[in-house]
Design a protein around this motif. Sequence first.
Motif, PDB file in Angstrom:
ATOM      1  N   UNK A  22      -2.912 -14.725   0.160  1.00 60.58           N
ATOM      2  CA  UNK A  22      -4.069 -15.188   0.338  1.00 60.58           C
ATOM      3  C   UNK A  22      -5.168 -14.249  -0.365  1.00 60.58           C
ATOM      4  N   UNK A  23      -6.216 -15.085  -1.329  1.00 56.55           N
ATOM      5  CA  UNK A  23      -7.116 -14.181  -2.008  1.00 56.55           C
ATOM      6  C   UNK A  23      -7.957 -13.179  -1.342  1.00 56.55           C
ATOM      7  N   UNK A  24      -8.369 -13.349  -0.008  1.00 56.38           N
ATOM      8  CA  UNK A  24      -9.100 -12.380   0.778  1.00 56.38           C
ATOM      9  C   UNK A  24      -8.337 -11.190   1.090  1.00 56.38           C
ATOM     10  N   UNK A  25      -6.772 -11.100   1.050  1.00 54.55           N
ATOM     11  CA  UNK A  25      -6.271 -10.014   1.520  1.00 54.55           C
ATOM     12  C   UNK A  25      -6.024  -9.297   0.136  1.00 54.55           C
ATOM     13  N   UNK A  26      -5.654  -9.920  -0.863  1.00 53.53           N
ATOM     14  CA  UNK A  26      -5.586  -9.350  -2.335  1.00 53.53           C
ATOM     15  C   UNK A  26      -6.860  -8.652  -2.553  1.00 53.53           C
ATOM     16  N   UNK A  27      -7.976  -9.134  -2.539  1.00 51.86           N
ATOM     17  CA  UNK A  27      -9.188  -8.511  -2.799  1.00 51.86           C
ATOM     18  C   UNK A  27      -9.501  -7.194  -1.806  1.00 51.86           C
ATOM     19  N   UNK A  28      -9.011  -7.327  -0.686  1.00 56.41           N
ATOM     20  CA  UNK A  28      -9.027  -6.393   0.215  1.00 56.41           C
ATOM     21  C   UNK A  28      -8.357  -5.005  -0.120  1.00 56.41           C
ATOM     22  N   UNK A  29      -7.038  -5.362  -0.673  1.00 57.76           N
ATOM     23  CA  UNK A  29      -6.324  -4.417  -1.046  1.00 57.76           C
ATOM     24  C   UNK A  29      -6.751  -3.611  -2.332  1.00 57.76           C
ATOM     25  N   UNK A  30      -7.585  -4.684  -3.011  1.00 59.50           N
ATOM     26  CA  UNK A  30      -7.966  -4.040  -4.346  1.00 59.50           C
ATOM     27  C   UNK A  30      -9.131  -3.179  -4.199  1.00 59.50           C
ATOM     28  N   UNK A  31      -9.980  -3.564  -3.258  1.00 55.50           N
ATOM     29  CA  UNK A  31     -11.141  -2.740  -2.895  1.00 55.50           C
ATOM     30  C   UNK A  31     -10.664  -1.438  -2.312  1.00 55.50           C
ATOM     31  N   UNK A  32      -9.509  -1.345  -1.713  1.00 61.75           N
ATOM     32  CA  UNK A  32      -9.098  -0.265  -0.941  1.00 61.75           C
ATOM     33  C   UNK A  32      -8.434   0.647  -1.953  1.00 61.75           C
ATOM     34  N   UNK A  33      -8.281   0.286  -3.347  1.00 60.52           N
ATOM     35  CA  UNK A  33      -7.605   1.100  -4.329  1.00 60.52           C
ATOM     36  C   UNK A  33      -6.217   0.915  -4.770  1.00 60.52           C
ATOM     37  N   UNK A  34      -5.753  -0.087  -4.112  1.00 61.02           N
ATOM     38  CA  UNK A  34      -4.241  -0.465  -4.280  1.00 61.02           C
ATOM     39  C   UNK A  34      -4.311  -1.407  -5.588  1.00 61.02           C
ATOM     40  N   UNK A  35      -3.523  -0.941  -6.438  1.00 61.45           N
ATOM     41  CA  UNK A  35      -3.519  -1.712  -7.781  1.00 61.45           C
ATOM     42  C   UNK A  35      -1.994  -1.700  -8.314  1.00 61.45           C
ATOM     43  N   UNK A  36      -1.813  -2.349  -9.258  1.00 59.29           N
ATOM     44  CA  UNK A  36      -0.380  -2.593  -9.812  1.00 59.29           C
ATOM     45  C   UNK A  36       0.023  -1.106 -10.436  1.00 59.29           C
ATOM     46  N   UNK A  37       1.102  -0.723 -10.177  1.00 61.00           N
ATOM     47  CA  UNK A  37       1.544   0.492 -10.768  1.00 61.00           C
ATOM     48  C   UNK A  37       1.208   1.836  -9.670  1.00 61.00           C
ATOM     49  N   UNK A  38       0.524   1.460  -8.523  1.00 61.44           N
ATOM     50  CA  UNK A  38       0.157   2.607  -7.537  1.00 61.44           C
ATOM     51  C   UNK A  38       1.377   2.907  -6.853  1.00 61.44           C
ATOM     52  N   UNK A  39       1.588   4.221  -6.863  1.00 63.35           N
ATOM     53  CA  UNK A  39       2.780   4.710  -6.108  1.00 63.35           C
ATOM     54  C   UNK A  39       2.533   4.983  -4.792  1.00 63.35           C
ATOM     55  N   UNK A  40       3.150   4.196  -3.580  1.00 62.11           N
ATOM     56  CA  UNK A  40       3.057   4.471  -2.279  1.00 62.11           C
ATOM     57  C   UNK A  40       3.974   5.241  -1.563  1.00 62.11           C
ATOM     58  N   UNK A  41       3.564   6.272  -0.655  1.00 64.52           N
ATOM     59  CA  UNK A  41       4.740   6.721   0.516  1.00 64.52           C
ATOM     60  C   UNK A  41       4.536   6.181   1.680  1.00 64.52           C
ATOM     61  N   UNK A  42       5.658   5.478   2.391  1.00 64.60           N
ATOM     62  CA  UNK A  42       5.682   4.919   3.609  1.00 64.60           C
ATOM     63  C   UNK A  42       5.712   5.890   4.610  1.00 64.60           C
ATOM     64  N   UNK A  43       4.833   6.159   5.407  1.00 69.52           N
ATOM     65  CA  UNK A  43       4.719   7.450   6.445  1.00 69.52           C
ATOM     66  C   UNK A  43       5.173   6.677   7.783  1.00 69.52           C
ATOM     67  N   UNK A  44       5.067   5.459   8.225  1.00 69.19           N
ATOM     68  CA  UNK A  44       5.726   5.038   9.515  1.00 69.19           C
ATOM     69  C   UNK A  44       5.125   3.724   9.715  1.00 69.19           C
ATOM     70  N   UNK A  45       5.511   3.218  10.870  1.00 69.59           N
ATOM     71  CA  UNK A  45       4.863   1.736  11.298  1.00 69.59           C
ATOM     72  C   UNK A  45       4.721   2.122  13.069  1.00 69.59           C
ATOM     73  N   UNK A  46       3.605   1.297  13.197  1.00 61.29           N
ATOM     74  CA  UNK A  46       3.105   1.407  14.799  1.00 61.29           C
ATOM     75  C   UNK A  46       4.374   0.563  15.292  1.00 61.29           C
ATOM     76  N   UNK A  47       4.242   0.893  16.628  1.00 63.49           N
ATOM     77  CA  UNK A  47       5.323   0.051  17.326  1.00 63.49           C
ATOM     78  C   UNK A  47       4.633  -1.300  17.713  1.00 63.49           C
ATOM     79  N   UNK A  48       5.564  -2.276  18.280  1.00 65.34           N
ATOM     80  CA  UNK A  48       5.116  -3.654  18.758  1.00 65.34           C
ATOM     81  C   UNK A  48       4.336  -4.301  17.673  1.00 65.34           C
ATOM     82  N   UNK A  49       4.768  -4.342  16.425  1.00 64.51           N
ATOM     83  CA  UNK A  49       4.027  -5.069  15.193  1.00 64.51           C
ATOM     84  C   UNK A  49       2.715  -4.753  14.817  1.00 64.51           C
TER      85      UNK A  49
END
Length: 76
Positions: A22-49
Motif C-alpha cells: 500500500x502507498x501509505x506504508x511505502x510513503x511512511x518508510x520513505x519519510x523515515x529515511x528508508x530508501x532503495x540501497x539502504x543497508x539495515x541490521x536486524x536487531x530483533x523481533x518483539x514476541x507475539x507478533x
Amino acid sequence: MNLLDTSIKPGHTVEITGFAGEDIFRERLHEMGLRVGTILTILGRAPFGGPLLIRFNTSFLALRNEEAACAQVQQN
C-alpha cells in the motif's frame, strides 16, 4: 523476500531492493529515511507478533508488521 521473512535472523544485514504494498506504508518508510540501497541490521523481533527492531546509519526503528512487509530486501 521482505523484512518479515523468517530466514532473516537478528544480527543479519540486508539491503533494501524495493517497496511493494500500500502507498501509505511505502510513503511512511520513505519519510523515515528508508530508501532503495539502504543497508539495515536486524536487531530483533518483539514476541507475539510485535514490531521488528532495525538499525540503519545511526537510527533505530521499530517497524510494524504491515510496514516491514512492504520493504523488499536481499541478504548481504
